[in-house]
Design a protein around this motif. Sequence first.
Motif, PDB file in Angstrom:
ATOM      1  N   ALA A 188      31.973 -28.636  63.897  1.00  0.00           N
ATOM      2  CA  ALA A 188      32.641 -28.965  64.846  1.00  0.00           C
ATOM      3  C   ALA A 188      32.993 -27.883  65.657  1.00  0.00           C
ATOM      4  CB  ALA A 188      33.718 -30.040  64.566  1.00  0.00           C
TER       5      ALA A 188
ATOM      6  N   ARG B 125      25.755 -26.074  61.799  1.00  0.00           N
ATOM      7  CA  ARG B 125      26.565 -26.482  63.136  1.00  0.00           C
ATOM      8  C   ARG B 125      27.737 -27.361  62.664  1.00  0.00           C
ATOM      9  NH1 ARG B 125      21.323 -28.265  66.476  1.00  0.00           N
ATOM     10  NH2 ARG B 125      20.688 -26.114  67.118  1.00  0.00           N
TER      11      ARG B 125
ATOM     12  N   HIS C  49      35.210 -27.550  69.891  1.00  0.00           N
ATOM     13  CA  HIS C  49      35.760 -28.149  71.111  1.00  0.00           C
ATOM     14  C   HIS C  49      36.298 -26.975  71.943  1.00  0.00           C
ATOM     15  CE1 HIS C  49      40.224 -27.284  70.143  1.00  0.00           C
ATOM     16  NE2 HIS C  49      39.527 -27.384  68.886  1.00  0.00           N
TER      17      HIS C  49
ATOM     18  N   ARG D 160      34.607 -29.864  76.845  1.00  0.00           N
ATOM     19  CA  ARG D 160      33.840 -30.926  75.856  1.00  0.00           C
ATOM     20  C   ARG D 160      34.071 -30.496  74.610  1.00  0.00           C
ATOM     21  NH1 ARG D 160      28.136 -29.252  74.846  1.00  0.00           N
ATOM     22  NH2 ARG D 160      27.763 -27.123  75.079  1.00  0.00           N
ATOM     23  N   ALA D 161      33.694 -31.613  73.706  1.00  0.00           N
ATOM     24  CA  ALA D 161      33.645 -31.209  72.265  1.00  0.00           C
ATOM     25  C   ALA D 161      32.504 -31.861  71.583  1.00  0.00           C
ATOM     26  CB  ALA D 161      34.954 -32.164  71.824  1.00  0.00           C
ATOM     27  N   VAL D 162      32.172 -31.313  70.549  1.00  0.00           N
ATOM     28  CA  VAL D 162      31.000 -31.701  69.849  1.00  0.00           C
ATOM     29  C   VAL D 162      31.246 -31.855  68.291  1.00  0.00           C
ATOM     30  CG1 VAL D 162      28.523 -30.946  69.043  1.00  0.00           C
ATOM     31  CG2 VAL D 162      29.273 -30.500  71.255  1.00  0.00           C
ATOM     32  N   PRO D 163      31.096 -33.051  67.599  1.00  0.00           N
ATOM     33  CA  PRO D 163      31.327 -33.132  66.280  1.00  0.00           C
ATOM     34  C   PRO D 163      30.426 -32.353  65.299  1.00  0.00           C
ATOM     35  CG  PRO D 163      30.365 -35.215  67.007  1.00  0.00           C
ATOM     36  CD  PRO D 163      30.267 -34.081  68.085  1.00  0.00           C
ATOM     37  N   GLU D 164      30.691 -32.218  63.976  1.00  0.00           N
ATOM     38  CA  GLU D 164      29.842 -31.418  63.027  1.00  0.00           C
ATOM     39  C   GLU D 164      28.715 -32.296  62.954  1.00  0.00           C
ATOM     40  OE1 GLU D 164      30.323 -30.816  58.282  1.00  0.00           O
ATOM     41  OE2 GLU D 164      31.703 -29.605  59.677  1.00  0.00           O
ATOM     42  N   ASP D 165      27.623 -31.561  62.855  1.00  0.00           N
ATOM     43  CA  ASP D 165      26.295 -32.363  62.544  1.00  0.00           C
ATOM     44  C   ASP D 165      25.761 -32.049  60.945  1.00  0.00           C
ATOM     45  OD1 ASP D 165      23.767 -33.041  62.263  1.00  0.00           O
ATOM     46  OD2 ASP D 165      22.850 -31.704  63.809  1.00  0.00           O
TER      47      ASP D 165
ATOM     48  N   THR E  18      39.094 -27.582  54.229  1.00  0.00           N
ATOM     49  CA  THR E  18      37.910 -28.374  54.394  1.00  0.00           C
ATOM     50  C   THR E  18      36.582 -27.457  54.102  1.00  0.00           C
ATOM     51  OG1 THR E  18      37.422 -28.171  56.532  1.00  0.00           O
ATOM     52  CG2 THR E  18      38.785 -29.835  55.835  1.00  0.00           C
TER      53      THR E  18
ATOM     54  N   ARG F 116      35.541 -24.633  55.485  1.00  0.00           N
ATOM     55  CA  ARG F 116      34.881 -24.152  56.636  1.00  0.00           C
ATOM     56  C   ARG F 116      35.574 -23.074  57.129  1.00  0.00           C
ATOM     57  NH1 ARG F 116      31.922 -27.493  55.074  1.00  0.00           N
ATOM     58  NH2 ARG F 116      31.194 -29.430  56.074  1.00  0.00           N
TER      59      ARG F 116
END
Length: 275
Positions: A97, A95, A99, A84-89, A56, A58
């Motif tokens: 993803a 920024r 996790h 916690r997890a944070v998706p790509e902005d 992808t 990345r």
Amino acid sequence: MNDSRLRRPSAVRTLRVGALKVSYVPDGAMLLKPAGPLPAAVDRHWPRYGAYLNDTRRLVANTGALLVEDGARALLIDAGFGPRAVPEDPAHPHRGAVHGGALPGNLALLGRAPEEIETVAFTHLHADHIGWACVEPPLFGRAAYVVPKEEWDHRGPEAAALEPRARLVLAGDEVFPGVHALALPGHTPGHTGFVISSRGTRLLAFGDALLSPLQIRHPEWSAGGDDDPAQSERHRRRLIAELRRPDTLGFGVHFADVVFGRVAPHADGAVWCPL
């Protein structure tokens, strides 16, 4: 270097530094947009360094911690991203993803309970380095939190949970037997590495002073998130010179599946040689 290792996160890895046992403790993975860690590389150099990108496009990186064990005693350097997890902005230039969540289980695989950690030392106070130190109830119930003074002086509100147990240190201070603080500012004002030494061997845990092995070949490439790119480059060059010493290993927490290695001479200057 095995290209496939550059495109996967690291599992638990362990080595000896003299009498000390040192282990990478994974918490999770990060998928970084290449324009963030290596902005100068994007247009001109990715055809040459495409092996560093996954399918992808990345950069695969880790979030986790370094466990240092001296018999029954244990130090943790950094504390991962937390549960916690944070998706790509999509709107942000770098920024990706992130996790976390795996650090307690991986400590257990290494035979360590969180309450056995006597000290957690932080390279800096970004979210992917302090995560498990900020949870409620506390994971590290007995640990002191070692924070570089300059970093503490510039702390944000996310560090409030550390305050009751924070112990401030300066460059050169010993934070654990054989482990000393090394100032590497630039990524943040008080960014700090740690020198782990025993029986004539040392390992430099350099935090985010280097985000990718590519920065060893190209120390002029500062990350988009660096607070002071010029200062970051200056200390990165000093760090690389130290890593070239024959008695020295390195630990790069974000270095995909090549977290431990040496720096060796190369036609382009220097190169990361993973263990």
